[in-house]
Scaffold this motif. Structure first.
Motif, PDB file in Angstrom:
ATOM      1  N   GLU A   1       0.832  -1.199   0.000  1.00 32.95           N
ATOM      2  CA  GLU A   1       0.000   0.000   0.000  1.00 32.95           C
ATOM      3  C   GLU A   1       0.868   1.250   0.000  1.00 32.95           C
ATOM      4  O   GLU A   1       1.940   1.277   0.605  1.00 32.95           O
ATOM      5  CB  GLU A   1      -0.902   0.027   1.242  1.00 32.95           C
ATOM      6  N   ILE A   2       0.384   2.292  -0.658  1.00 31.66           N
ATOM      7  CA  ILE A   2       1.018   3.620  -0.626  1.00 31.66           C
ATOM      8  C   ILE A   2      -0.019   4.610  -0.114  1.00 31.66           C
ATOM      9  O   ILE A   2      -1.155   4.630  -0.590  1.00 31.66           O
ATOM     10  CB  ILE A   2       1.515   4.055  -2.013  1.00 31.66           C
ATOM     11  N   PHE A   3       0.380   5.403   0.857  1.00 35.82           N
ATOM     12  CA  PHE A   3      -0.513   6.444   1.374  1.00 35.82           C
ATOM     13  C   PHE A   3      -0.458   7.638   0.417  1.00 35.82           C
ATOM     14  O   PHE A   3       0.614   8.159   0.113  1.00 35.82           O
ATOM     15  CB  PHE A   3      -0.060   6.884   2.771  1.00 35.82           C
ATOM     16  N   MET A   4      -1.619   8.056  -0.056  1.00 37.52           N
ATOM     17  CA  MET A   4      -1.668   9.187  -0.981  1.00 37.52           C
ATOM     18  C   MET A   4      -2.683  10.200  -0.477  1.00 37.52           C
ATOM     19  O   MET A   4      -3.752   9.835   0.018  1.00 37.52           O
ATOM     20  CB  MET A   4      -2.030   8.719  -2.393  1.00 37.52           C
ATOM     21  N   ALA A   5      -2.319  11.474  -0.561  1.00 40.55           N
ATOM     22  CA  ALA A   5      -3.212  12.534  -0.096  1.00 40.55           C
ATOM     23  C   ALA A   5      -2.967  13.787  -0.916  1.00 40.55           C
ATOM     24  O   ALA A   5      -1.901  13.962  -1.530  1.00 40.55           O
ATOM     25  CB  ALA A   5      -2.973  12.816   1.389  1.00 40.55           C
ATOM     26  N   GLN A   6      -3.959  14.654  -0.925  1.00 37.69           N
ATOM     27  CA  GLN A   6      -3.864  15.934  -1.619  1.00 37.69           C
ATOM     28  C   GLN A   6      -4.127  17.052  -0.630  1.00 37.69           C
ATOM     29  O   GLN A   6      -5.136  17.032   0.082  1.00 37.69           O
ATOM     30  CB  GLN A   6      -4.880  15.993  -2.762  1.00 37.69           C
ATOM     31  N   VAL A   7      -3.202  17.986  -0.535  1.00 35.14           N
ATOM     32  CA  VAL A   7      -3.386  19.154   0.325  1.00 35.14           C
ATOM     33  C   VAL A   7      -4.153  20.196  -0.480  1.00 35.14           C
ATOM     34  O   VAL A   7      -3.595  20.869  -1.349  1.00 35.14           O
ATOM     35  CB  VAL A   7      -2.024  19.709   0.800  1.00 35.14           C
ATOM     36  N   LYS A   8      -5.447  20.324  -0.203  1.00 35.96           N
ATOM     37  CA  LYS A   8      -6.290  21.252  -0.963  1.00 35.96           C
ATOM     38  C   LYS A   8      -6.278  22.662  -0.390  1.00 35.96           C
ATOM     39  O   LYS A   8      -6.729  23.603  -1.034  1.00 35.96           O
ATOM     40  CB  LYS A   8      -7.721  20.721  -1.010  1.00 35.96           C
ATOM     41  N   ALA A   9      -5.784  22.797   0.838  1.00 29.37           N
ATOM     42  CA  ALA A   9      -5.675  24.122   1.461  1.00 29.37           C
ATOM     43  C   ALA A   9      -4.337  24.197   2.185  1.00 29.37           C
ATOM     44  O   ALA A   9      -3.995  23.304   2.960  1.00 29.37           O
ATOM     45  CB  ALA A   9      -6.826  24.351   2.439  1.00 29.37           C
ATOM     46  N   ILE A  10      -3.582  25.265   1.927  1.00 29.84           N
ATOM     47  CA  ILE A  10      -2.224  25.374   2.476  1.00 29.84           C
ATOM     48  C   ILE A  10      -2.090  26.509   3.470  1.00 29.84           C
ATOM     49  O   ILE A  10      -1.015  26.755   4.032  1.00 29.84           O
ATOM     50  CB  ILE A  10      -1.195  25.506   1.323  1.00 29.84           C
ATOM     51  N   GLY A  11      -3.189  27.255   3.728  1.00 28.57           N
ATOM     52  CA  GLY A  11      -3.148  28.308   4.743  1.00 28.57           C
ATOM     53  C   GLY A  11      -2.847  29.700   4.225  1.00 28.57           C
ATOM     54  O   GLY A  11      -2.917  30.667   4.978  1.00 28.57           O
ATOM     55  N   HIS A  12      -2.498  29.824   2.924  1.00 29.29           N
ATOM     56  CA  HIS A  12      -2.273  31.152   2.350  1.00 29.29           C
ATOM     57  C   HIS A  12      -2.630  31.124   0.873  1.00 29.29           C
ATOM     58  O   HIS A  12      -2.742  30.055   0.270  1.00 29.29           O
ATOM     59  CB  HIS A  12      -0.825  31.607   2.555  1.00 29.29           C
ATOM     60  N   ASP A  13      -2.801  32.319   0.285  1.00 28.63           N
ATOM     61  CA  ASP A  13      -3.126  32.398  -1.137  1.00 28.63           C
ATOM     62  C   ASP A  13      -1.870  32.700  -1.942  1.00 28.63           C
ATOM     63  O   ASP A  13      -0.755  32.735  -1.401  1.00 28.63           O
ATOM     64  CB  ASP A  13      -4.225  33.441  -1.390  1.00 28.63           C
ATOM     65  N   LYS A  14      -2.042  32.924  -3.242  1.00 29.26           N
ATOM     66  CA  LYS A  14      -0.876  33.097  -4.122  1.00 29.26           C
ATOM     67  C   LYS A  14      -0.113  34.385  -3.833  1.00 29.26           C
ATOM     68  O   LYS A  14       1.029  34.537  -4.257  1.00 29.26           O
ATOM     69  CB  LYS A  14      -1.301  33.042  -5.582  1.00 29.26           C
ATOM     70  N   ARG A  15      -0.731  35.326  -3.097  1.00 28.35           N
ATOM     71  CA  ARG A  15      -0.018  36.547  -2.702  1.00 28.35           C
ATOM     72  C   ARG A  15       0.637  36.401  -1.329  1.00 28.35           C
ATOM     73  O   ARG A  15       1.251  37.340  -0.834  1.00 28.35           O
ATOM     74  CB  ARG A  15      -0.976  37.740  -2.706  1.00 28.35           C
ATOM     75  N   GLY A  16       0.473  35.238  -0.717  1.00 28.67           N
ATOM     76  CA  GLY A  16       1.067  35.004   0.590  1.00 28.67           C
ATOM     77  C   GLY A  16       0.184  35.415   1.748  1.00 28.67           C
ATOM     78  O   GLY A  16       0.590  35.298   2.911  1.00 28.67           O
ATOM     79  N   ASN A  17      -1.035  35.892   1.479  1.00 29.13           N
ATOM     80  CA  ASN A  17      -1.946  36.298   2.553  1.00 29.13           C
ATOM     81  C   ASN A  17      -2.571  35.073   3.212  1.00 29.13           C
ATOM     82  O   ASN A  17      -2.902  34.097   2.536  1.00 29.13           O
ATOM     83  CB  ASN A  17      -3.062  37.192   1.993  1.00 29.13           C
ATOM     84  N   ILE A  18      -2.756  35.137   4.526  1.00 28.41           N
ATOM     85  CA  ILE A  18      -3.366  34.023   5.248  1.00 28.41           C
ATOM     86  C   ILE A  18      -4.796  33.817   4.770  1.00 28.41           C
ATOM     87  O   ILE A  18      -5.554  34.767   4.575  1.00 28.41           O
ATOM     88  CB  ILE A  18      -3.344  34.276   6.776  1.00 28.41           C
ATOM     89  N   VAL A  19      -5.167  32.543   4.594  1.00 30.38           N
ATOM     90  CA  VAL A  19      -6.526  32.173   4.206  1.00 30.38           C
ATOM     91  C   VAL A  19      -7.140  31.384   5.357  1.00 30.38           C
ATOM     92  O   VAL A  19      -6.510  30.470   5.900  1.00 30.38           O
ATOM     93  CB  VAL A  19      -6.516  31.321   2.914  1.00 30.38           C
TER      94      VAL A  19
END
Length: 664
Positions: free
Chosen positions: A583-601
């Motif tokens: 088995e391989i554990f696979m996941a997708q991080v759909k939210a990283i805590g900031h937007d493309k300008r670096g502002n917190i989301v």
């Protein structure tokens, strides 16, 4: 408030003090950090603080950002004790309408306002109004007082009075100091950073020197005169002499503090209130690494990994107390610091179990722990980077976040061992407790249990040196055969560094060792790189593949990346003709805590409103007074939570790992 808020409209914040809804602006960001500092650092009760408080100024009514009253005083204009004005960072102290003179005019309108503070997050001015026979005078102390109003603590803190920084207030202080050096001493960003680094080292050394009173201070009186500033300069220079002796690998014996006495005294006054040792690792890490990134980011593909990704990776790798840990492109040292602090937690648990409560109360426990931390850092933690400035920055990060700088070296870790600098080879071998002569080739490097790293990547940094390329199967041209892909004797004309780093990390690992590595997605999907994936599957168990959000490295880099968790196979496993399914554990991080300008989301509900959640129960409780004067704890106000999946991914992986036999 009568109604308990659970969501926020877009672009709004819930005020930390009065929990009213306000616009989320740059000025508000500064004010919210100051509000947290008043309560969580300086001990004020929320009931002592009024937000946007109206006062009469001649014939007009104005509003001060924060008005602080002594405990028990009626809230009226006459009783305001401290006035605080918060501005966005583009407003200067000398601004005609919004600067320090505005603060003075507000204080003049309030008969009993003794203290005032003006800040924009990058600059700060503190005023204390004193009545003399000649009239009103203004002093400029280091800071406003704590709730008890102890002036001696403001001038010269004791160990017991040092504060743990909260929110972004340590980052504010670092920026204030760096900008002051930049402007006052005329130094460029990088030299200014290294002068600040010397001062931070002095602060930490002074805190650790527990047998002597604190010497890292500058009183308001000292800051006013040239003689006083020279006294501060000489006092800190003595501390720096001791620092140089303790850290000869970081500072040369002839290094000196190059700041003007006036500038140094100002910086000491700004930093002296904080405990750099006991402030939360995430608060320190964010402040320090943001400062490093702003001043030392180079042009060699150095895009420092966000702390949440580092933390997720380390939690998945689960470092043990006995693991030898390496980051061979360590940057600012974030992976190493987080791994070291995970190990420190386990050391504490071990020592608590062995020593018991009696030892902890007698002070023996902390001495044993500190010695264990130093020994673990000395024996088990290693970092390598080609950038000498980042090597210094990593050592500083390790010292600031635990009690040992580890083994941090400057070297191009992709080079063939016979090309290594002789001094590095000897130091590296000594730290590994091996004979330097044993480090002859790429086959002699397998000394580590765990590697966590984000290697530099990009087509701008091709590796063309044949001596370097020939060490790696991935440095050769590959051909597809009937039995699968095979390397030929022909070397590539050039290879991207990230591909070679995969194999170098594998070479550094012991059989069964594990690595977490950040890689561009092209390695995992580009048709022309199928040979790289074939090599990885043959030589490693692919434990996990985490697809990171496209904005992970924004605002500076939009490369799509993933974190791979790999485990090095034994020679027997590599040479098997057939490969068992796993088995391989696979996941997708759909939210990283900031937007493309670096502002917190922040996390939102289905209607798009930001969600408010209860504060972390480990946070410091606010204290509420009853009529009898007794204190009762109540929780911190509900707060927004960053929209970040990395904690969830780490938790899911840990649960998955319990079902799968990995050997760690």
């Amino acid at each position: 408030m009568s109604k308990l808020l659970t969501t926020l409209p877009d672009g709004k914040i819930c005020d930390f003090i009065d929990q009213k809804i306000r616009n989320d602006t740059p000025e508000e960001y500064v004010r919210q950090n100051i509000e947290r500092r008043l309560v969580l650092e300086l001990g004020y009760l929320p009931e002592q603080i009024e937000v946007e408080y109206s006062i009469k100024q001649g014939s007009k009514t104005v509003r001060v950002d924060l008005a602080v009253f002594r405990e028990g005083d009626q809230h009226n204009q006459e009783n305001i004790w401290i006035i605080i004005e918060c501005k966005k960072d583009s407003v200067t102290p000398s601004a005609s309408k919004d600067g320090v003179e505005q603060l003075r005019s507000y204080m003049a309108a309030c008969d009993n306002s003794e203290w005032g503070m003006w800040t924009n997050g990058k600059k700060k001015t503190v005023l204390r109004r004193i009545r003399t026979e000649e009239g009103i005078e203004y002093e400029e102390p280091n800071d406003i007082p704590s709730k008890d109003g102890n002036l001696e603590e403001v001038d010269r803190p004791t160990r017991d009075s040092l504060k743990n920084a909260v929110g972004d207030n340590l980052l504010f202080s670092f920026k204030i100091c760096h900008d002051h050096i930049y402007v006052t001493d005329g130094l460029q960003k990088q030299p200014a950073f290294f002068e600040l680094l010397k001062v931070i080292f002095c602060k930490i050394y002074d805190e650790r020197n527990v047998r002597s009173p604190l010497e890292f201070y500058a009183t308001a009186l000292e800051k006013k005169s040239n003689d006083g500033r020279l006294t501060v300069f000489n006092r800190i220079s003595k501390i720096f002499d001791a620092v140089k002796k303790q850290y000869p690998a970081i500072f040369d014996a002839n290094d000196e503090i190059k700041l003007q006495p006036r500038s140094l005294a100002y910086i000491i006054g700004e930093l002296q209130r904080y405990s750099f040792l006991s402030t939360n690792i995430d608060v320190k890490g964010k402040a320090y690494e943001e400062l490093v990134g702003a001043n030392l980011r180079g042009d060699r593909g150095e895009f420092f990994t966000p702390r949440n990704v580092q933390k997720m990776t380390i939690q998945m790798l689960d470092p043990k107390v006995t693991d030898k840990v390496l980051d061979q492109s360590c940057g600012t040292g974030g992976f190493l610091v987080i791994a070291m602090n995970e190990v420190i937690k386990k050391l504490k648990q071990q020592i608590e179990k062995q020593s018991g409560k009696a030892a902890e109360q007698s002070g023996v426990w902390s001495e044993v722990l500190n010695e264990s931390i130093k020994e673990t850092a000395r024996s088990n933690f290693f970092g390598i980077d080609i950038n000498p400035d980042l090597v210094k920055a990593t050592k500083m990060n390790m010292v600031m976040n635990n009690d040992g700088s580890g083994n941090i070296f400057r070297q191009d870790s992709l080079l063939h061992p016979h090309q290594w600098e002789d001094s590095f080879r000897k130091q590296f071998a000594k730290a590994l407790d091996v004979d330097p002569k044993s480090l002859r080739s790429e086959n002699d490097l397998a000394h580590f249990d765990l590697i966590a790293t984000n290697p530099p990547f990009g087509s701008k940094l091709p590796i063309k040196d044949q001596e370097t390329l020939k060490q790696y199967q991935l440095g050769h041209v590959w051909r597809e055969m009937e039995t699968g892909w095979q390397p030929t004797d022909q070397l590539q004309t050039s290879a991207p560094p990230e591909i070679l780093f995969i194999e170098r990390c594998w070479q550094f690992l012991k059989p069964g060792g594990r690595m977490g590595i950040v890689l561009p997605d092209a390695i995992l999907g580009a048709p022309g790189l199928i040979y790289v994936r074939y090599w990885m599957i043959k030589h490693c168990r692919i434990v996990a593949s985490i697809d990171l959000h496209p904005d992970t490295f924004q605002p500076r880099n939009g490369t799509q990346t993933s974190v791979l968790i790999l485990q090095k196979k034994t020679n027997e496993e590599i040479n098997r003709r057939t490969m068992s399914d796993y088995e391989i554990f696979m996941a997708q991080v759909k939210a990283i805590g900031h937007d493309k300008r670096g502002n917190i989301v922040y996390r939102r509900n289905e209607e798009g409103e930001e969600i408010l959640v209860p504060a972390d129960p480990e946070s410091i409780p606010l204290i509420e007074r009853t009529a009898t004067g007794e204190g009762t704890a109540r929780p911190l106000p509900r707060q927004k939570v960053e929209d970040d999946d990395t904690d969830f991914v780490a938790d899911e992986f840990i649960d998955w790992k319990k079902q799968v036999v990995l050997g760690w």
